[in-house]
Scaffold this motif. Structure first.
Motif, short mmCIF file in Angstrom:
data_model
loop_
_atom_site.label_atom_id
_atom_site.label_comp_id
_atom_site.label_asym_id
_atom_site.label_seq_id
_atom_site.Cartn_x
_atom_site.Cartn_y
_atom_site.Cartn_z
N PHE A 80 -13.96 5.71 -34.60
CA PHE A 80 -12.74 6.37 -35.04
C PHE A 80 -11.64 5.34 -35.30
CE2 PHE A 80 -8.59 8.19 -33.90
CZ PHE A 80 -8.47 9.11 -34.94
N LEU A 81 -11.49 4.36 -34.41
CA LEU A 81 -10.47 3.33 -34.61
C LEU A 81 -10.77 2.47 -35.84
CD1 LEU A 81 -9.73 2.13 -30.98
CD2 LEU A 81 -8.30 3.52 -32.47
N ALA A 82 -12.05 2.18 -36.08
CA ALA A 82 -12.41 1.40 -37.27
C ALA A 82 -12.10 2.18 -38.55
CB ALA A 82 -13.89 1.04 -37.22
N SER A 98 -15.96 -1.02 -26.74
CA SER A 98 -16.99 -0.10 -26.24
C SER A 98 -16.43 1.31 -26.23
CB SER A 98 -17.42 -0.52 -24.83
OG SER A 98 -16.31 -0.45 -23.95
N GLY A 99 -17.30 2.25 -26.34
CA GLY A 99 -16.85 3.63 -26.32
C GLY A 99 -17.49 4.48 -27.40
#
Length: 116
Positions: free
Chosen positions: A22-24, A15-16
């Motif tokens: 961004f992490l993906a 979540s976020g």
């Protein structure tokens, strides 16, 4: 399966909002860079083997920068042409055939030849 399915699902469940996106993006960019690095290693190894073979075949031959660029272009073009069929609709089946038969028989033959 692990990198493209499980991690992708795990990144989707974070979540976020923008942070998970961004992490993906960062994760898949890292996978892209790892694949690119592996390709550089394979091409450089092939070029080194070819240069060593040329010197072993003709000890007076000199390895020049122009010759290296020509060999690099030939190796890259050959690998491109070999890889194009894998991008078609039947590419998955070609990959299955290569994975099942070519790798198995080449590995068995190399083990047999090392044993002898």
């Amino acid at each position: 399966g692990l990198a493209f399915i499980v991690f992708a699902q795990g990144l989707a469940q974070i979540s976020g909002g923008r942070w998970s996106q961004f992490l993906a993006i960062l994760f898949f960019f890292t996978l892209f860079l790892l694949g690119l690095d592996s390709t550089f290693a394979v091409v450089e190894t092939m070029q080194a083997y070819l240069s060593d073979w040329i010197v072993a075949w003709n000890p007076r031959a000199k390895i020049t920068r122009c010759g290296n660029m020509i060999r690099l272009a030939i190796i890259s073009t050959t690998l491109l042409l070999v890889g194009i069929p894998y991008t078609t609709r039947g590419g998955y089946y070609l990959l299955e055939i290569a994975d099942r038969y070519i790798v198995t028989y080449c590995l068995s033959l190399s083990v047999l030849l090392e044993y002898v």
